[in-house]
Motif scaffolding. Structure first.
Motif, PDB file in Angstrom:
ATOM      1  N   THR A 114      34.913  94.266  61.657  1.00  0.00           N
ATOM      2  CA  THR A 114      34.696  93.697  60.696  1.00  0.00           C
ATOM      3  C   THR A 114      34.752  92.286  60.958  1.00  0.00           C
ATOM      4  N   THR A 115      34.288  91.322  59.987  1.00  0.00           N
ATOM      5  CA  THR A 115      34.443  89.945  60.196  1.00  0.00           C
ATOM      6  C   THR A 115      35.361  89.247  59.051  1.00  0.00           C
ATOM      7  N   ASP A 117      34.279  87.069  57.033  1.00  0.00           N
ATOM      8  CA  ASP A 117      33.544  86.908  55.891  1.00  0.00           C
ATOM      9  C   ASP A 117      33.569  88.147  55.015  1.00  0.00           C
ATOM     10  N   GLU A 118      33.986  89.231  55.238  1.00  0.00           N
ATOM     11  CA  GLU A 118      33.794  90.331  54.433  1.00  0.00           C
ATOM     12  C   GLU A 118      35.025  90.616  53.366  1.00  0.00           C
TER      13      GLU A 118
END
Length: 139
Positions: A114-115, A117-118
């Motif tokens: 996951t990044t 930005d999530e």
């Protein structure tokens, strides 16, 4: 998208690696790594030390209990990983299918990374992490 290829092996598979020609094993892994570098998908790749040298911090008690390795059940040890930047899970699967060190007892688990930005961008902790990532060149 980033995907982690988690290289796992049974105790027996790890033991079999000890009998393999180390120079040839390194060359085989090196060729695979070079393919990923040329394709522009490799972000990171590392192996892990022997599980007997590790520790487990178990948070089911207070205070947490620290136990020296090897761990209780070692049917499939996590021996190393690759982090790839690919277009899809299917592409990550195709790279995993080509990985060296295969045969009975070897598996590759694939998980999307996951990044930042999530996560909610208005959260103060996310904002602090984003600032740290920008300052260290990780964004």
């Amino acid at each position: 998208m980033k995907y982690m290829l988690i290289m796992r092996a049974t105790d027996e598979a790890f033991a079999g690696m000890a009998e393999a020609d180390f120079t040839e094993m390194i060359a085989t892994v090196g060729r695979f790594n070079q393919e990923m570098i040329r394709a522009g998908v490799l972000l990171a790749a590392e192996g892990l030390d022997d599980a007997a040298e590790g520790v487990v911090v178990d948070h089911s008690a207070e205070p947490p209990v620290v136990t020296d390795g090897p761990y209780g059940e070692t049917k499939e040890l996590f021996g190393g990983f690759y982090i790839l930047n690919v277009a899809s899970k299917e592409e990550a699967v195709e790279w995993a299918k080509r990985a060296p060190l295969t045969g009975p007892g070897f598996k590759t688990e694939i998980r999307r990374v996951t990044t930042i930005d999530e996560f909610p961008q208005d959260n103060e902790w996310i904002q602090q992490e984003r600032a740290w990532r920008e300052a260290t060149g990780q964004l």
